[in-house]
Design a protein around this motif. Sequence first.
Motif, PDB file in Angstrom:
ATOM      1  N   CYS A   1      33.087  74.758  26.471  1.00 23.47           N
ATOM      2  CA  CYS A   1      31.734  74.980  25.974  1.00 23.47           C
ATOM      3  C   CYS A   1      31.527  74.079  24.763  1.00 23.47           C
ATOM      4  CB  CYS A   1      31.557  76.441  25.575  1.00 23.47           C
ATOM      5  SG  CYS A   1      32.068  77.612  26.857  1.00 23.47           S
ATOM      6  N   VAL A   2      30.514  73.241  24.814  1.00 22.71           N
ATOM      7  CA  VAL A   2      30.292  72.278  23.735  1.00 22.71           C
ATOM      8  C   VAL A   2      29.470  72.909  22.615  1.00 22.71           C
ATOM      9  CG1 VAL A   2      30.506  70.291  25.258  1.00 22.71           C
ATOM     10  CG2 VAL A   2      28.256  71.326  24.900  1.00 22.71           C
ATOM     11  N   GLU A   3      29.576  72.321  21.430  1.00 26.16           N
ATOM     12  CA  GLU A   3      28.856  72.845  20.269  1.00 26.16           C
ATOM     13  C   GLU A   3      27.352  72.820  20.488  1.00 26.16           C
ATOM     14  OE1 GLU A   3      30.026  70.607  16.866  1.00 26.16           O
ATOM     15  OE2 GLU A   3      31.933  71.670  16.621  1.00 26.16           O
ATOM     16  N   THR A   4      26.862  71.743  21.053  1.00 26.96           N
ATOM     17  CA  THR A   4      25.433  71.584  21.309  1.00 26.96           C
ATOM     18  C   THR A   4      25.176  71.846  22.784  1.00 26.96           C
ATOM     19  OG1 THR A   4      25.268  69.936  19.559  1.00 26.96           O
ATOM     20  CG2 THR A   4      23.475  70.025  21.156  1.00 26.96           C
ATOM     21  N   GLU A   5      24.475  72.938  23.086  1.00 29.03           N
ATOM     22  CA  GLU A   5      24.311  73.387  24.469  1.00 29.03           C
ATOM     23  C   GLU A   5      22.952  73.003  25.053  1.00 29.03           C
ATOM     24  OE1 GLU A   5      25.049  77.563  24.477  1.00 29.03           O
ATOM     25  OE2 GLU A   5      27.211  77.345  24.117  1.00 29.03           O
ATOM     26  N   GLU A   6      22.329  71.979  24.511  1.00 29.80           N
ATOM     27  CA  GLU A   6      20.977  71.643  24.929  1.00 29.80           C
ATOM     28  C   GLU A   6      20.924  70.720  26.140  1.00 29.80           C
ATOM     29  OE1 GLU A   6      18.679  73.359  23.805  1.00 29.80           O
ATOM     30  OE2 GLU A   6      19.679  74.212  22.066  1.00 29.80           O
ATOM     31  N   GLY A   7      22.086  70.233  26.601  1.00 29.75           N
ATOM     32  CA  GLY A   7      22.165  69.506  27.857  1.00 29.75           C
ATOM     33  C   GLY A   7      21.251  68.307  27.954  1.00 29.75           C
ATOM     34  N   PRO A   8      20.255  68.332  28.874  1.00 32.87           N
ATOM     35  CA  PRO A   8      19.435  67.140  29.135  1.00 32.87           C
ATOM     36  C   PRO A   8      18.688  66.611  27.913  1.00 32.87           C
ATOM     37  CG  PRO A   8      19.137  68.755  30.879  1.00 32.87           C
ATOM     38  CD  PRO A   8      19.931  69.433  29.806  1.00 32.87           C
ATOM     39  N   SER A   9      18.163  67.491  27.063  1.00 34.64           N
ATOM     40  CA  SER A   9      17.413  67.014  25.901  1.00 34.64           C
ATOM     41  C   SER A   9      18.340  66.327  24.901  1.00 34.64           C
ATOM     42  CB  SER A   9      16.644  68.159  25.233  1.00 34.64           C
ATOM     43  OG  SER A   9      17.488  69.263  24.988  1.00 34.64           O
ATOM     44  N   TYR A  10      19.553  66.859  24.738  1.00 37.96           N
ATOM     45  CA  TYR A  10      20.504  66.216  23.838  1.00 37.96           C
ATOM     46  C   TYR A  10      20.966  64.887  24.437  1.00 37.96           C
ATOM     47  CZ  TYR A  10      24.144  65.977  20.234  1.00 37.96           C
ATOM     48  OH  TYR A  10      24.920  65.603  19.159  1.00 37.96           O
ATOM     49  N   GLY A  11      21.184  64.876  25.765  1.00 37.76           N
ATOM     50  CA  GLY A  11      21.524  63.619  26.428  1.00 37.76           C
ATOM     51  C   GLY A  11      20.426  62.593  26.292  1.00 37.76           C
ATOM     52  N   GLY A  12      19.163  63.046  26.377  1.00 39.88           N
ATOM     53  CA  GLY A  12      18.039  62.125  26.195  1.00 39.88           C
ATOM     54  C   GLY A  12      18.027  61.513  24.807  1.00 39.88           C
ATOM     55  N   ALA A  13      18.334  62.333  23.782  1.00 39.33           N
ATOM     56  CA  ALA A  13      18.382  61.820  22.412  1.00 39.33           C
ATOM     57  C   ALA A  13      19.507  60.803  22.248  1.00 39.33           C
ATOM     58  CB  ALA A  13      18.559  62.977  21.432  1.00 39.33           C
ATOM     59  N   ILE A  14      20.660  61.071  22.899  1.00 39.36           N
ATOM     60  CA  ILE A  14      21.771  60.116  22.843  1.00 39.36           C
ATOM     61  C   ILE A  14      21.377  58.797  23.491  1.00 39.36           C
ATOM     62  CG2 ILE A  14      24.097  59.628  23.746  1.00 39.36           C
ATOM     63  CD1 ILE A  14      24.767  62.582  23.327  1.00 39.36           C
ATOM     64  N   LEU A  15      20.702  58.859  24.637  1.00 39.72           N
ATOM     65  CA  LEU A  15      20.264  57.625  25.309  1.00 39.72           C
ATOM     66  C   LEU A  15      19.280  56.856  24.437  1.00 39.72           C
ATOM     67  CD1 LEU A  15      19.846  59.028  28.940  1.00 39.72           C
ATOM     68  CD2 LEU A  15      21.666  57.515  28.117  1.00 39.72           C
ATOM     69  N   ALA A  16      18.410  57.575  23.738  1.00 38.48           N
ATOM     70  CA  ALA A  16      17.473  56.908  22.825  1.00 38.48           C
ATOM     71  C   ALA A  16      18.224  56.217  21.693  1.00 38.48           C
ATOM     72  CB  ALA A  16      16.472  57.921  22.269  1.00 38.48           C
ATOM     73  N   ALA A  17      19.258  56.875  21.169  1.00 36.78           N
ATOM     74  CA  ALA A  17      20.038  56.289  20.074  1.00 36.78           C
ATOM     75  C   ALA A  17      20.754  55.017  20.527  1.00 36.78           C
ATOM     76  CB  ALA A  17      21.043  57.310  19.548  1.00 36.78           C
ATOM     77  N   VAL A  18      21.265  55.022  21.768  1.00 42.81           N
ATOM     78  CA  VAL A  18      21.913  53.820  22.305  1.00 42.81           C
ATOM     79  C   VAL A  18      20.874  52.720  22.516  1.00 42.81           C
ATOM     80  CG1 VAL A  18      23.253  52.865  24.225  1.00 42.81           C
ATOM     81  CG2 VAL A  18      23.770  55.157  23.370  1.00 42.81           C
ATOM     82  N   ALA A  19      19.708  53.085  23.034  1.00 43.35           N
ATOM     83  CA  ALA A  19      18.650  52.092  23.263  1.00 43.35           C
ATOM     84  C   ALA A  19      18.209  51.432  21.963  1.00 43.35           C
ATOM     85  CB  ALA A  19      17.452  52.758  23.947  1.00 43.35           C
ATOM     86  N   CYS A  20      18.320  52.170  20.864  1.00 44.75           N
ATOM     87  CA  CYS A  20      17.905  51.626  19.556  1.00 44.75           C
ATOM     88  C   CYS A  20      19.041  50.948  18.813  1.00 44.75           C
ATOM     89  CB  CYS A  20      17.318  52.748  18.703  1.00 44.75           C
ATOM     90  SG  CYS A  20      15.750  53.387  19.330  1.00 44.75           S
ATOM     91  N   GLY A  21      20.233  50.903  19.409  1.00 50.66           N
ATOM     92  CA  GLY A  21      21.350  50.205  18.793  1.00 50.66           C
ATOM     93  C   GLY A  21      22.166  51.034  17.818  1.00 50.66           C
ATOM     94  N   GLU A  22      21.904  52.344  17.755  1.00 52.94           N
ATOM     95  CA  GLU A  22      22.691  53.214  16.864  1.00 52.94           C
ATOM     96  C   GLU A  22      24.158  53.250  17.323  1.00 52.94           C
ATOM     97  OE1 GLU A  22      22.893  55.790  13.553  1.00 52.94           O
ATOM     98  OE2 GLU A  22      20.919  55.363  14.400  1.00 52.94           O
TER      99      GLU A  22
END
Length: 490
Positions: free
Chosen positions: A420-441
């Motif tokens: 069980c991961v600390e952040t259980e938001e699944g798709p929305s958290y994954g979407g934020a991660i993809l946005a961070a990668v797209a922005c070069g973070e």
Amino acid sequence: MLYIGIDLGTSAVKLLLVDGAGKILKCVSRGYPIAFPRSGWAEQNPEDWLRETIAGILELTDGCDKAQIAGIGAGGQMHGLVALDKDDNVLRPAILWNDGRAAEETDYLNNAVGRETLSRLTGNIAFAGFTAPKLLWLERNEPALFGRVDKIMLPKDYINYKLTGVHCTDYSDASGTLLLDVEHRRWSREMLDICAVREEWLPRLFESFAAVGTLTPAMAGALGLSPGVKVAAGAGDNAAAAVGTGTVGSGRCNISVGTSGTVFISRGTFGPDKNNALHAFAHADGRFHLMGCMLSAASCNKWWMEDILRSAQYGSEQAPVTRDRLGCSHVYFLPYLMGERSPHNDPAARGALIGLSMDSTRADITQAVLEGVAFGLRDMLEAARAPDLRIERSKICGGGARSPLWKEIIANVLNLELECVETEEGPSYGGAILAAVACGEYRSVQEAAEKLVKVASIVKPDADIAARYDARYQVYRDIYPALKPLGKRL
């Protein structure tokens, strides 16, 4: 910098505001209706998604420094058919992933075109929920409307289109259309011909972590954000959830217990399921995955609790199901309330309670519903087993994963350790991660997931309980074949 993650779900859109270190600063959820015009049909109005997403972004960003928002990324319900005319108008309600109306078209594709041909062209066979059978249904049943189609999109791509003006999709979501040559990451011209689809109707393909564009001036003004905010291509909800749980790379597993239930196995190379019980799709990390999907998971429990028991006290109803009862009940539940996809591919399948007697209690049926979903997940895990693929543990996410009892049942039915991961938001958290990668973070999805996703706890199976459930599973797996002939008659 700050990032917005969106989960365009079946019952609601969930939005997160996340900083560059992965900390969730705010969460907003906004619901919208779903229509069931006929038994086995499911539709939604794309304009409802857009309205609530815009309202959600405004609520999410209220009070924050909007100049710090750099990117937006979305995960979304897959397979839904969104059709627009030449003036950008929605032609009809979207036909959703759990809609079974295209059963005849699915049979045509699998039997007349042929499973071997479909698998060769796309890596998959046809399922009624996929987009291609829906297009055939539209052509045959609403030909005048089909003749006005100018653009075809998937649900989260409609949102991205409205945000950026770019007609786009990503490889993971496009994999579920049955129009994509998944192995070679391109639209299949042969499948377009089979389905009478023009390639100019289809969106441009992107990797999930790529920026498709920036906000249009009008949308930036409406949201109060900079027009330089980048929008990532995003991913299908299950691929986005896998990113959000760190299920990237090769040989990792994620189980999602949401409206639907999925078993998601990441792979470094393309490898379709020889029995076609599982989907062979592109992953949001640039690689591939195998996935099984049951159409009703947490929605089964919601149906039982809210529609039948008229109760919202989920914890209270589960409290009588104590540990000593696990694996000992004689009541079985088939979770096919909307038909079934993996591994049976049967839109006519229906739910059933089996083994009731005069001493069966309310708690027995509550337990049976939870166990029936767990057995359905095991069906998919069994289909995935192969000499080169050993799964000993899995991440778990989704609304159903918030129930300690349900997690314990799933761990023992599958005989797997569940992380069980600390952040259980699944798709929305994954979407934020993809946005961070797209922005070069971050340089890659894998780097971001390894740095941001942390395991909070582990649920381990108990050998005795797992053995009892294994015996019960052998009975469960015989129930569907026995009832299958009744499906279409019912």
